[in-house]
Design a protein around this motif. Structure first.
Motif, PDB file in Angstrom:
ATOM      1  N   ASN A  85       0.746  -1.118  -0.064  1.00 48.35           N
ATOM      2  CA  ASN A  85      -0.019   0.040   0.009  1.00 48.35           C
ATOM      3  C   ASN A  85       0.758   1.278  -0.119  1.00 48.35           C
ATOM      4  OD1 ASN A  85      -3.109  -0.685   1.752  1.00 48.35           O
ATOM      5  ND2 ASN A  85      -1.913  -1.914   0.435  1.00 48.35           N
ATOM      6  N   THR A  86       0.286   2.480  -0.617  1.00 56.24           N
ATOM      7  CA  THR A  86       1.037   3.705  -0.615  1.00 56.24           C
ATOM      8  C   THR A  86       0.392   4.750  -0.022  1.00 56.24           C
ATOM      9  OG1 THR A  86       1.948   2.907  -2.910  1.00 56.24           O
ATOM     10  CG2 THR A  86       2.359   5.210  -2.273  1.00 56.24           C
ATOM     11  N   TYR A  87       1.251   5.389   0.699  1.00 55.78           N
ATOM     12  CA  TYR A  87       0.584   6.660   1.622  1.00 55.78           C
ATOM     13  C   TYR A  87       1.354   7.646   1.266  1.00 55.78           C
ATOM     14  CZ  TYR A  87      -1.251   2.469   4.168  1.00 55.78           C
ATOM     15  OH  TYR A  87      -1.773   1.361   4.386  1.00 55.78           O
ATOM     16  N   ARG A  88       0.859   9.000   1.618  1.00 50.65           N
ATOM     17  CA  ARG A  88       1.521  10.327   1.502  1.00 50.65           C
ATOM     18  C   ARG A  88       1.496  10.844   2.770  1.00 50.65           C
ATOM     19  NH1 ARG A  88       4.395  12.479  -2.305  1.00 50.65           N
ATOM     20  NH2 ARG A  88       3.017  11.411  -3.849  1.00 50.65           N
ATOM     21  N   LEU A  89       2.486  11.251   3.407  1.00 55.25           N
ATOM     22  CA  LEU A  89       2.872  11.697   4.629  1.00 55.25           C
ATOM     23  C   LEU A  89       3.214  13.218   4.454  1.00 55.25           C
ATOM     24  CD1 LEU A  89       2.814   8.758   5.456  1.00 55.25           C
ATOM     25  CD2 LEU A  89       4.781   9.254   7.043  1.00 55.25           C
ATOM     26  N   GLN A  90       2.569  14.057   5.004  1.00 54.44           N
ATOM     27  CA  GLN A  90       3.121  15.362   5.184  1.00 54.44           C
ATOM     28  C   GLN A  90       3.597  15.859   6.477  1.00 54.44           C
ATOM     29  OE1 GLN A  90       2.351  17.727   2.670  1.00 54.44           O
ATOM     30  NE2 GLN A  90       3.058  19.382   3.398  1.00 54.44           N
ATOM     31  N   ILE A  91       4.907  15.956   6.564  1.00 61.14           N
ATOM     32  CA  ILE A  91       5.587  16.428   7.831  1.00 61.14           C
ATOM     33  C   ILE A  91       6.070  17.793   7.883  1.00 61.14           C
ATOM     34  CG2 ILE A  91       7.728  15.684   9.107  1.00 61.14           C
ATOM     35  CD1 ILE A  91       7.480  12.959   7.948  1.00 61.14           C
ATOM     36  N   MET A  92       5.566  18.385   9.173  1.00 59.62           N
ATOM     37  CA  MET A  92       5.759  19.965   9.208  1.00 59.62           C
ATOM     38  C   MET A  92       6.817  20.092  10.361  1.00 59.62           C
ATOM     39  SD  MET A  92       1.809  20.978   8.481  1.00 59.62           S
ATOM     40  CE  MET A  92       1.300  19.513   9.110  1.00 59.62           C
ATOM     41  N   ASN A  93       7.749  20.748  10.163  1.00 65.78           N
ATOM     42  CA  ASN A  93       8.875  20.809  11.094  1.00 65.78           C
ATOM     43  C   ASN A  93       8.678  22.066  11.668  1.00 65.78           C
ATOM     44  OD1 ASN A  93      11.077  21.040  12.599  1.00 65.78           O
ATOM     45  ND2 ASN A  93      12.524  21.035  10.956  1.00 65.78           N
ATOM     46  N   ALA A  94       8.220  22.234  12.983  1.00 64.67           N
ATOM     47  CA  ALA A  94       7.732  23.478  13.643  1.00 64.67           C
ATOM     48  C   ALA A  94       8.822  24.098  14.407  1.00 64.67           C
ATOM     49  CB  ALA A  94       6.460  23.114  14.321  1.00 64.67           C
ATOM     50  N   SER A  95       9.934  23.418  14.129  1.00 61.28           N
ATOM     51  CA  SER A  95      11.284  24.061  15.018  1.00 61.28           C
ATOM     52  C   SER A  95      12.028  24.913  13.965  1.00 61.28           C
ATOM     53  CB  SER A  95      12.036  22.816  15.596  1.00 61.28           C
ATOM     54  OG  SER A  95      12.687  22.081  14.519  1.00 61.28           O
ATOM     55  N   GLU A  96      12.949  25.470  14.451  1.00 58.87           N
ATOM     56  CA  GLU A  96      13.853  26.356  13.497  1.00 58.87           C
ATOM     57  C   GLU A  96      15.233  25.747  13.329  1.00 58.87           C
ATOM     58  OE1 GLU A  96      13.217  30.771  13.641  1.00 58.87           O
ATOM     59  OE2 GLU A  96      12.198  30.412  15.580  1.00 58.87           O
ATOM     60  N   HIS A  97      15.208  24.463  13.432  1.00 59.25           N
ATOM     61  CA  HIS A  97      16.489  23.777  13.063  1.00 59.25           C
ATOM     62  C   HIS A  97      16.096  22.550  12.069  1.00 59.25           C
ATOM     63  CE1 HIS A  97      15.673  20.873  16.113  1.00 59.25           C
ATOM     64  NE2 HIS A  97      15.419  21.756  16.868  1.00 59.25           N
ATOM     65  N   PRO A  98      16.909  22.157  11.320  1.00 57.64           N
ATOM     66  CA  PRO A  98      16.380  20.779  10.318  1.00 57.64           C
ATOM     67  C   PRO A  98      16.388  19.902  11.352  1.00 57.64           C
ATOM     68  CG  PRO A  98      18.172  21.925   9.452  1.00 57.64           C
ATOM     69  CD  PRO A  98      18.319  22.619  10.787  1.00 57.64           C
ATOM     70  N   GLN A  99      15.566  18.763  11.011  1.00 59.20           N
ATOM     71  CA  GLN A  99      15.004  17.619  11.800  1.00 59.20           C
ATOM     72  C   GLN A  99      15.121  16.353  10.940  1.00 59.20           C
ATOM     73  OE1 GLN A  99      12.762  17.704  15.698  1.00 59.20           O
ATOM     74  NE2 GLN A  99      11.809  19.228  14.616  1.00 59.20           N
ATOM     75  N   ARG A 100      15.554  15.257  11.163  1.00 59.25           N
ATOM     76  CA  ARG A 100      15.385  13.967  10.561  1.00 59.25           C
ATOM     77  C   ARG A 100      14.405  13.088  11.260  1.00 59.25           C
ATOM     78  NH1 ARG A 100      17.904  11.272   6.810  1.00 59.25           N
ATOM     79  NH2 ARG A 100      19.289  13.153   6.377  1.00 59.25           N
ATOM     80  N   PHE A 101      13.455  12.677  10.899  1.00 59.31           N
ATOM     81  CA  PHE A 101      12.183  11.841  11.043  1.00 59.31           C
ATOM     82  C   PHE A 101      12.358  10.543  10.857  1.00 59.31           C
ATOM     83  CE2 PHE A 101      11.011  16.327  10.854  1.00 59.31           C
ATOM     84  CZ  PHE A 101      10.476  16.497  11.981  1.00 59.31           C
ATOM     85  N   SER A 102      12.218   9.349  11.949  1.00 55.16           N
ATOM     86  CA  SER A 102      12.032   8.061  11.441  1.00 55.16           C
ATOM     87  C   SER A 102      10.904   7.649  11.404  1.00 55.16           C
ATOM     88  CB  SER A 102      13.055   7.481  12.646  1.00 55.16           C
ATOM     89  OG  SER A 102      14.461   7.948  12.715  1.00 55.16           O
ATOM     90  N   ILE A 103      10.418   6.676  10.780  1.00 57.65           N
ATOM     91  CA  ILE A 103       9.104   6.304  10.504  1.00 57.65           C
ATOM     92  C   ILE A 103       9.124   4.711  10.821  1.00 57.65           C
ATOM     93  CG2 ILE A 103       7.120   5.833   8.931  1.00 57.65           C
ATOM     94  CD1 ILE A 103       8.218   8.231   7.168  1.00 57.65           C
ATOM     95  N   GLU A 104       8.177   4.177  11.737  1.00 55.56           N
ATOM     96  CA  GLU A 104       7.923   2.832  11.785  1.00 55.56           C
ATOM     97  C   GLU A 104       6.723   2.542  11.745  1.00 55.56           C
ATOM     98  OE1 GLU A 104       9.844   2.856  15.952  1.00 55.56           O
ATOM     99  OE2 GLU A 104      11.255   1.444  15.127  1.00 55.56           O
ATOM    100  N   VAL A 105       6.057   1.450  11.496  1.00 56.28           N
ATOM    101  CA  VAL A 105       4.630   1.024  11.315  1.00 56.28           C
ATOM    102  C   VAL A 105       4.317  -0.096  12.246  1.00 56.28           C
ATOM    103  CG1 VAL A 105       4.213   2.066   9.107  1.00 56.28           C
ATOM    104  CG2 VAL A 105       5.254  -0.278   9.423  1.00 56.28           C
ATOM    105  N   SER A 106       3.018  -0.504  12.765  1.00 64.42           N
ATOM    106  CA  SER A 106       2.692  -1.588  13.277  1.00 64.42           C
ATOM    107  C   SER A 106       1.253  -1.767  12.991  1.00 64.42           C
ATOM    108  CB  SER A 106       2.909  -1.424  14.739  1.00 64.42           C
ATOM    109  OG  SER A 106       2.179  -0.494  15.119  1.00 64.42           O
ATOM    110  N   GLY A 107       0.666  -3.181  13.318  1.00 64.97           N
ATOM    111  CA  GLY A 107      -0.589  -3.371  13.213  1.00 64.97           C
ATOM    112  C   GLY A 107      -1.027  -4.532  12.445  1.00 64.97           C
ATOM    113  N   VAL A 108      -0.093  -4.843  11.492  1.00 62.34           N
ATOM    114  CA  VAL A 108      -0.228  -6.394  10.856  1.00 62.34           C
ATOM    115  C   VAL A 108       0.995  -6.924  10.779  1.00 62.34           C
ATOM    116  CG1 VAL A 108      -0.541  -7.086   8.421  1.00 62.34           C
ATOM    117  CG2 VAL A 108      -1.903  -4.959   9.183  1.00 62.34           C
ATOM    118  N   PRO A 109       0.843  -8.279  10.972  1.00 64.46           N
ATOM    119  CA  PRO A 109       2.384  -9.130  11.105  1.00 64.46           C
ATOM    120  C   PRO A 109       3.129  -8.822   9.790  1.00 64.46           C
ATOM    121  CG  PRO A 109       0.186 -10.105  11.869  1.00 64.46           C
ATOM    122  CD  PRO A 109      -0.167  -8.959  11.365  1.00 64.46           C
ATOM    123  N   GLY A 110       4.303  -8.552  10.133  1.00 69.96           N
ATOM    124  CA  GLY A 110       5.327  -8.590   8.998  1.00 69.96           C
ATOM    125  C   GLY A 110       5.240  -7.273   8.465  1.00 69.96           C
ATOM    126  N   LEU A 111       4.502  -6.368   8.971  1.00 70.37           N
ATOM    127  CA  LEU A 111       4.502  -5.064   8.312  1.00 70.37           C
ATOM    128  C   LEU A 111       5.782  -3.984   8.193  1.00 70.37           C
ATOM    129  CD1 LEU A 111       2.468  -3.243   6.693  1.00 70.37           C
ATOM    130  CD2 LEU A 111       1.589  -2.058   8.757  1.00 70.37           C
TER     131      LEU A 111
END
Length: 483
Positions: free
Chosen positions: A394-420
């Protein structure tokens, strides 16, 4: 035979044509200058509010304007805070807090906001100051307006209008400077490169200031301001208002300076009408509380001056409550009586609700608010599919808004389905105070997922996923498995 009831007959009296007008010509108000403790307090409020309004756009914070509402980029900077349109709930909370504050102040001390800090009052004071310095005080202005046009009258009127227009345009320029960085706005203005909306709002806000403070003045307070209409519902007998002590002042009339307080039987009002002359809305406070009274206390200052001159105690016109006047509380006991009346149900209720909402708003904004926001949208244009390697994707579109005044690197994890798991890049870099939309592909083995719709959860962390102290956000979505 039935007896007819007697009905009251109201005679119809013809009215002369010249008496049938429903409208009265507006009488121009010429407020007289006044000095005193309340006048000084009012000018202190003028200085404080205008230093904030005109000075705030020139402050810098982190190499940018400290307060700017960038509508084009949909970002709002307030010192160290970066707010997005999704943070509109904070504006709603702020408006509720302001409304409750107004209710509390009104219940305690009437229209003190109108008399000291309302923009209409503040700018009227400034425009009156300009008028007095170009045309003179009250008597001189009345005489000048009644005189035929001459070179002197034209010069004074022209100087006043130019000063008014210049100040109004500077006010409009400052207002737009909260939406376009004010230094950039100044450079664009010097190069005649202003945008159409910037030109419109500079002129519109400047014209509104010029018209309201220069010409409408008391008409705004008496006829246009809704607060003047519903304030009566928030008053009670313990509300502090500007009052005239009729028992002490009546019957009013002129007196000789040689007369003592005893010889005139307590009639302290000498009917000098100075309280009317200094009133910015032109009312007579001796007629009782009126819609036009903005609690500016100019009448108190001038009346105290007159009482000093005739040798009678101050306080003929003073801040007092209706209960104080009815109980004949002496002005010397006013402060202690006022503090006793502060603890009453209406004031306590407003204070508690206001305190709870203010603490909740500040806690939510400064403590609980995450330094980023995430919106997850499932790509409806790409249905669930089975890859060549036997995975459901499945494909998703994530809109991430950085509300701080320095660059940030975000990590993505998922759960809910075995092996996802995340089949695309699970680490996303977002620039300071910026937003980024990325496509994320999730996969699970075909034999692991339950056919149909499966609830899943995105876990986005501002930093490495194993950093327990890093702020994180959980977002819900669904994962589709073909039947």
């Amino acid at each position: 035979m039935a007896v007819r009831s007697k009905r009251k007959v109201v005679p119809i009296v013809p009215v002369e044509p010249e008496q049938a007008s429903l409208y009265e010509a507006h009488q121009k108000v010429y407020p007289r200058s006044v000095k005193g403790r309340f006048a000084s307090l009012r000018w202190l409020c003028v200085w404080l509010t205008q230093i904030v309004f005109y000075g705030l756009p020139w402050l810098y914070w982190n190499d940018r304007q400290a307060v700017v509402f960038d509508l084009a980029a949909r970002k709002f900077y307030i010192f160290g805070l970066v707010l997005w349109p999704q943070d509109f709930i904070y504006l709603t909370g702020l408006l509720v807090v302001c409304a409750l504050s107004l209710f509390l102040f009104t219940a305690v001390a009437g229209r003190v906001w109108c008399g000291y800090a309302c923009p209409q009052t503040v700018y009227t004071e400034i425009f009156l100051w300009i008028e007095r310095h170009t045309e003179g005080d009250r008597a001189a202005r009345i005489k000048l307006d009644a005189a035929p046009w001459s070179a002197n009258k034209f010069a004074r009127k022209f100087a006043k209008q130019m000063a008014w227009i210049g100040f109004a345009l500077w006010t409009g320029y400052t207002f737009v400077g909260y939406f376009t960085p004010i230094r950039l706005l100044g450079a664009e203005m010097l190069n005649f490169a202003l945008g159409s909306w910037e030109v419109f709002w500079v002129l519109f806000y400047g014209f509104a200031t010029y018209g309201n403070a220069g010409f409408l003045r008391e008409q705004v307070c008496k006829h246009m301001c809704p607060y003047a209409r519903f304030q009566g519902a928030m008053f009670d007998k313990d509300t502090l208002i500007v009052t005239y002590d009729a028992e002490r002042g009546e019957p009013r009339g002129a007196r000789s300076r040689k007369e003592t307080e005893v010889s005139v039987s307590g009639a302290d009002c000498i009917d000098c009408t100075l309280c009317v002359q200094v009133c910015p809305t032109g009312i007579d406070i001796r007629d009782g509380l009126q819609v036009g009274c903005i609690a500016c206390a100019a009448c108190i200052d001038v009346c105290d001056t007159v009482m000093d001159k005739v040798g009678t105690p101050r306080g003929l016109i003073r801040y007092a409550t209706e209960r104080e006047l009815s109980n004949h509380v002496a002005p010397a006991q006013h402060v202690s009586e006022m503090f006793k009346r502060l603890v009453r149900p209406r004031v306590v209720l407003y204070s508690v609700v206001l305190g709870v909402l203010s603490i909740a708003l500040l806690t939510s904004l400064l403590v609980l608010r995450k330094p980023f926001r995430v919106d997850v949208i499932r790509d409806r244009g790409a249905l669930a599919r089975v890859t060549e390697s036997g995975f459901v994707e499945n494909t998703y579109r994530l809109q991430i808004m950085n509300a701080s005044e320095h660059p940030q690197r975000f990590s993505i994890e998922v759960s809910g389905v075995p092996g996802l798991h995340v089949a695309s890049d699970d680490s996303i870099l977002v620039a300071a105070a910026d937003s980024r939309s990325v496509a994320v592909r999730l996969q699970t083995p075909q034999d692991k997922g339950r056919p149909g719709s499966n609830p899943i959860r995105f876990h986005i962390t501002a930093g490495p996923p194993d950093d327990a102290g890093a702020p994180s956000i959980n977002e819900k979505s669904v994962f589709l498995v073909p039947l």
